[in-house]
Design an enzyme around this catalytic site. Structure first.
Site, PDB file in Angstrom:
ATOM      1  N   CYS A 176      -2.488   8.597  -2.173  1.00 56.45           N
ATOM      2  CA  CYS A 176      -1.923   7.432  -2.870  1.00 56.45           C
ATOM      3  C   CYS A 176      -0.601   8.146  -2.600  1.00 56.45           C
ATOM      4  CB  CYS A 176      -2.504   7.059  -3.804  1.00 56.45           C
ATOM      5  SG  CYS A 176      -1.275   5.667  -4.646  1.00 56.45           S
ATOM      6  N   TYR A 227      -6.360  -2.375   6.848  1.00 57.10           N
ATOM      7  CA  TYR A 227      -4.865  -2.643   6.049  1.00 57.10           C
ATOM      8  C   TYR A 227      -4.335  -1.760   7.119  1.00 57.10           C
ATOM      9  CZ  TYR A 227      -7.061  -3.756   1.182  1.00 57.10           C
ATOM     10  OH  TYR A 227      -7.545  -4.554   0.795  1.00 57.10           O
ATOM     11  N   HIS A 276      11.858 -23.036 -10.178  1.00 53.93           N
ATOM     12  CA  HIS A 276      13.125 -23.706  -8.975  1.00 53.93           C
ATOM     13  C   HIS A 276      13.740 -23.189  -8.620  1.00 53.93           C
ATOM     14  CE1 HIS A 276      12.734 -26.393  -5.823  1.00 53.93           C
ATOM     15  NE2 HIS A 276      14.185 -27.081  -6.412  1.00 53.93           N
ATOM     16  N   ARG A 333     -10.726  -7.943   8.609  1.00 53.50           N
ATOM     17  CA  ARG A 333     -11.626  -9.090   8.682  1.00 53.50           C
ATOM     18  C   ARG A 333     -12.148  -8.887   7.328  1.00 53.50           C
ATOM     19  NH1 ARG A 333     -16.564  -5.971   7.997  1.00 53.50           N
ATOM     20  NH2 ARG A 333     -15.903  -4.279   9.260  1.00 53.50           N
ATOM     21  N   CYS A 347       0.167   5.466  -0.187  1.00 48.39           N
ATOM     22  CA  CYS A 347       1.012   3.844  -0.655  1.00 48.39           C
ATOM     23  C   CYS A 347       2.180   4.946  -0.494  1.00 48.39           C
ATOM     24  CB  CYS A 347      -0.227   3.414  -2.301  1.00 48.39           C
ATOM     25  SG  CYS A 347      -1.870   4.027  -2.342  1.00 48.39           S
ATOM     26  N   GLU A 351      -0.846  -2.198   8.522  1.00 43.99           N
ATOM     27  CA  GLU A 351       1.218  -1.967   8.001  1.00 43.99           C
ATOM     28  C   GLU A 351       1.765  -1.481   8.715  1.00 43.99           C
ATOM     29  OE1 GLU A 351      -1.136  -2.251   3.684  1.00 43.99           O
ATOM     30  OE2 GLU A 351      -0.793   0.078   4.693  1.00 43.99           O
ATOM     31  N   LYS A 408       4.160   5.120   2.728  1.00 45.48           N
ATOM     32  CA  LYS A 408       3.779   3.887   2.996  1.00 45.48           C
ATOM     33  C   LYS A 408       4.905   3.141   2.019  1.00 45.48           C
ATOM     34  CE  LYS A 408       1.930   0.909   1.540  1.00 45.48           C
ATOM     35  NZ  LYS A 408      -0.099   0.358   1.669  1.00 45.48           N
ATOM     36  N   GLU A 428       6.584 -21.069  -6.476  1.00 42.36           N
ATOM     37  CA  GLU A 428       6.884 -22.457  -7.707  1.00 42.36           C
ATOM     38  C   GLU A 428       5.138 -23.457  -6.644  1.00 42.36           C
ATOM     39  OE1 GLU A 428       9.446 -25.641  -7.233  1.00 42.36           O
ATOM     40  OE2 GLU A 428      10.105 -24.020  -5.715  1.00 42.36           O
TER      41      GLU A 428
HETATM   42  P1  NDP Z   1     -10.630  -0.038   7.190  1.00 40.51           P
HETATM   43  O1  NDP Z   1     -11.916  -0.209   7.093  1.00 40.51           O
HETATM   44  O2  NDP Z   1     -10.055  -1.032   6.599  1.00 40.51           O
HETATM   45  O3  NDP Z   1     -10.412  -0.679   8.951  1.00 40.51           O
HETATM   46  C1  NDP Z   1     -11.190  -0.188   9.284  1.00 40.51           C
HETATM   47  C2  NDP Z   1     -10.921  -0.817  10.784  1.00 40.51           C
HETATM   48  O4  NDP Z   1     -11.181   0.243  12.134  1.00 40.51           O
HETATM   49  C3  NDP Z   1     -11.622  -2.055  11.034  1.00 40.51           C
HETATM   50  O5  NDP Z   1     -10.941  -3.108  11.535  1.00 40.51           O
HETATM   51  C4  NDP Z   1     -12.806  -1.669  12.066  1.00 40.51           C
HETATM   52  O6  NDP Z   1     -12.656  -1.966  12.434  1.00 40.51           O
HETATM   53  C5  NDP Z   1     -11.440  -1.148  12.602  1.00 40.51           C
HETATM   54  N1  NDP Z   1     -12.753   1.011  12.995  1.00 40.51           N
HETATM   55  C6  NDP Z   1     -13.658   1.095  12.419  1.00 40.51           C
HETATM   56  N2  NDP Z   1     -14.843   2.177  13.584  1.00 40.51           N
HETATM   57  C7  NDP Z   1     -13.843   2.130  14.746  1.00 40.51           C
HETATM   58  C8  NDP Z   1     -14.262   2.019  16.308  1.00 40.51           C
HETATM   59  N3  NDP Z   1     -14.561   3.770  16.051  1.00 40.51           N
HETATM   60  N4  NDP Z   1     -13.544   2.149  16.782  1.00 40.51           N
HETATM   61  C9  NDP Z   1     -12.627   1.459  16.773  1.00 40.51           C
HETATM   62  N5  NDP Z   1     -11.372   0.720  15.470  1.00 40.51           N
HETATM   63  C10 NDP Z   1     -13.055   0.652  14.745  1.00 40.51           C
HETATM   64  O7  NDP Z   1      -9.865   1.023   6.863  1.00 40.51           O
HETATM   65  P2  NDP Z   1      -8.343   1.928   6.676  1.00 40.51           P
HETATM   66  O8  NDP Z   1      -8.583   2.638   7.116  1.00 40.51           O
HETATM   67  O9  NDP Z   1      -7.330   0.884   7.631  1.00 40.51           O
HETATM   68  O10 NDP Z   1      -8.115   1.698   4.882  1.00 40.51           O
HETATM   69  C11 NDP Z   1      -9.210   2.537   4.383  1.00 40.51           C
HETATM   70  C12 NDP Z   1      -9.126   1.451   3.222  1.00 40.51           C
HETATM   71  O11 NDP Z   1      -7.671   2.004   2.438  1.00 40.51           O
HETATM   72  C13 NDP Z   1      -8.981  -0.051   3.098  1.00 40.51           C
HETATM   73  O12 NDP Z   1     -10.578  -0.254   2.577  1.00 40.51           O
HETATM   74  C14 NDP Z   1      -8.212  -0.331   1.809  1.00 40.51           C
HETATM   75  O13 NDP Z   1      -9.273  -0.287   0.534  1.00 40.51           O
HETATM   76  C15 NDP Z   1      -7.618   1.090   1.541  1.00 40.51           C
HETATM   77  N6  NDP Z   1      -5.940   0.901   1.256  1.00 40.51           N
HETATM   78  C16 NDP Z   1      -5.641  -0.191   1.276  1.00 40.51           C
HETATM   79  C17 NDP Z   1      -4.219  -0.216   1.127  1.00 40.51           C
HETATM   80  C18 NDP Z   1      -3.823  -1.614  -0.203  1.00 40.51           C
HETATM   81  O14 NDP Z   1      -3.768  -1.781  -0.907  1.00 40.51           O
HETATM   82  N7  NDP Z   1      -2.555  -2.165   0.767  1.00 40.51           N
HETATM   83  C19 NDP Z   1      -3.578   0.298   1.882  1.00 40.51           C
HETATM   84  C20 NDP Z   1      -4.240   1.139   2.790  1.00 40.51           C
HETATM   85  C21 NDP Z   1      -5.532   1.520   2.817  1.00 40.51           C
HETATM   86  P3  NDP Z   1     -13.873  -3.739  11.909  1.00 40.51           P
HETATM   87  O15 NDP Z   1     -13.670  -5.015  11.248  1.00 40.51           O
HETATM   88  O16 NDP Z   1     -14.928  -4.592  13.390  1.00 40.51           O
HETATM   89  O17 NDP Z   1     -15.096  -2.645  11.199  1.00 40.51           O
END
Ligand code: NDP
Length: 452
Positions: free
Chosen positions: A43, A178, A435, A205, A48, A182, A51, A440
């Site tokens: 983080c 995420y 307002h 998703r 976080c 982002e 970022k 709101e």
């Molecule tokens: P996520 O699990 O959210 O997303 C991973 C993405 O990569 C999905 O879109 C997935 O597709 C895709 N993916 C996975 N494997 C492959 C592959 N082999 N080829 C192509 N695409 C692939 O992971 P992140 O790394 O983005 O983030 C991890 C976690 O960190 C998040 O779940 C969240 O909890 C936390 N986080 C939170 C933040 C916040 O609160 N603002 C900011 C950043 C991270 P598919 O959908 O098809 O599985």
């Protein structure tokens, strides 16, 4: 048996540091903590915090135009990445020091070393020391995972992006979660030409369909070349960049490719199996509702357990662990109705059920509005916001709230209190509007847009 410590924590991220500190300060435990990298964990050091600083940096681009629309006379300026990077780096140094001071002030003894499990009460440090503890807490977090295609090591991950020597002119971001979304917004805002490949039909998703559709539309409108149903097929070094062939047959050369294809728990060579700690299919530490592993003296919290990968959740798991083990008050961390924000541009804030989840469970009403907010409409920007409440027809309880708007993260924190309390739609309506604000609309939507 006399142990060196009452508690030994492996990992100095948000969850581990909080658990160590509270166990020492509030329960008088003798606590040790080992961290192999920088104190503060994902983080603070590579997630976080940096970022969000990059999000802030990237949003100034539009502000020049906006300010001119509001009557300010000013010239566009250039973004100086090394200058920002230096400032960001010193800010992270400052925060890391705060973490170290917090531990020191709580009398937690820290070790800048890698720790591995030897048995139920013993850890071995990379310095060669062996330490015993009545309880061991695994809080080692996770790390980015590459997709496992040939040459994927040509790409970078979110760990590397903060250390780029220069900003790329063009960048491919792979993933639709995420991190991918982002950074697509951040890099686009900083002036890089961003292409994003997501293998599924729509990014983000698992979030509300309407809300993620809105984010996707506006990301595209702001310049991100988003290709859904698309993945990397092949990649190699070519012409000073990285040549990528997509699964849809497009061939392009990018200065950088960033994989944001999920994260994996940090349990490699941690000694879990030898100590009897069970791991799941993804390498996550298996824990019960109290964060206890199969080995009664060993607990695990945070991303390494692959429950909900969010800093505040890891912190709360750490606090619940201390309540349970050191305060004689068995406490399960609460994973229900966790509000969260995705710092896309525009931001998305969400709590509770999506419309799709809710309508599978019970009859619902959906209250939803989308409009151009005053501030950016005045500046001639096409930005739109979305405010949405998913309401139970039977109980009138607000089951979900979804906001797409600048500052949605700030708004959902407050709406999250009401939703967590089980507020009904009528209770939202009884609250007087503030307002003129964007939020709101949450208390002024009178007629359901649809029922399902
Ligand atoms: P996520 O699990 O959210 O997303 C991973 C993405 O990569 C999905 O879109 C997935 O597709 C895709 N993916 C996975 N494997 C492959 C592959 N082999 N080829 C192509 N695409 C692939 O992971 P992140 O790394 O983005 O983030 C991890 C976690 O960190 C998040 O779940 C969240 O909890 C936390 N986080 C939170 C933040 C916040 O609160 N603002 C900011 C950043 C991270 P598919 O959908 O098809 O599985």
């Amino acid at each position: 048996m006399a142990f060196d410590y009452d508690l030994f924590v492996i990992g100095g991220g948000s969850g581990g540091v909080r658990a160590a500190r509270v166990a020492a300060q509030e329960a008088g435990a003798k606590v040790g903590l080992a961290e192999e990298d920088r104190m503060g964990g994902t983080c603070v050091i590579r997630g976080c915090v940096p970022k969000k600083l990059m999000v802030f940096a990237s949003t100034y681009r539009n502000m020049f135009d906006d300010a001119r629309a509001y009557g300010w006379e000013l010239e566009d300026g250039d973004f100086h990445w090394p200058k920002f990077q230096k400032h960001m780096s010193s800010e992270l140094d400052r925060l890391e020091q705060i973490y170290r001071n917090l531990l020191k002030d709580a009398n937690v003894e820290t070790y800048d070393a890698r720790a591995t499990l030897e048995d139920a009460h013993t850890v071995k440090l990379s310095t060669g020391e062996t330490i015993t503890a009545k309880h061991i807490l695994i809080a080692t977090g996770g790390r980015p995972q590459l997709p496992g295609i040939p040459n994927d090591d040509l790409g970078i991950t979110s760990n590397d992006i903060f250390h780029l020597k220069e900003l790329p002119n063009s960048m491919l971001i792979v993933g639709g979660g995420y991190i991918a979304c982002e950074f697509a917004g951040i890099m686009n805002g900083l002036g890089t030409e961003v292409t994003q490949y997501y293998r599924g039909a729509q990014i983000l998703r698992g979030f509300d369909d309407e809300a993620r559709g809105m984010v996707a539309d506006q990301m595209k409108e702001r310049g991100v070349k988003l290709h859904t149903g698309t993945n990397v097929l092949e990649m190699e070094k070519r012409d000073g960049g990285i040549w990528v062939k997509s699964t849809t047959g497009q061939e392009n050369i990018f200065d950088q490719v960033m994989f944001a294809t999920g994260r994996t728990p940090n349990t490699d060579a941690l000694g879990c199996e030898g100590a009897g700690v069970e791991l799941g299919r993804r390498g996550e530490v298996i824990v019960d509702e109290y964060s206890q592993t199969k080995v009664p003296s060993i607990y695990a919290i945070g991303d390494v357990t692959n429950r909900v990968q969010l800093t505040p959740v890891a912190i709360r798991e750490g606090m619940a662990f201390v309540e349970t083990v050191f305060k004689g008050n068995p406490t399960k961390p609460d994973h229900e109705l966790i509000p969260s924000a995705i710092f896309t541009q525009p931001e998305m804030g969400t709590v509770g059920l999506t419309e799709e989840e809710a309508r599978d469970r019970e009859p619902i009403e959906v209250y939803c509005t989308s409009f151009r907010p005053m501030q950016t409409a005045f500046a001639g920007r096409p930005d739109r916001v979305l405010m949405k409440l998913v309401v139970s027809q039977e109980t009138r309880v607000v089951l979900g709230c979804h906001i797409v708007s600048d500052h949605a993260g700030e708004m959902i924190q407050l709406a999250g209190v009401a939703v967590k309390m089980g507020a009904t739609k009528e209770q939202f309506d009884q609250t007087c509007a503030v307002h003129p604000t964007i939020s709101e609309e949450l208390v002024t939507m009178k007629t359901p847009m649809r029922t399902a």
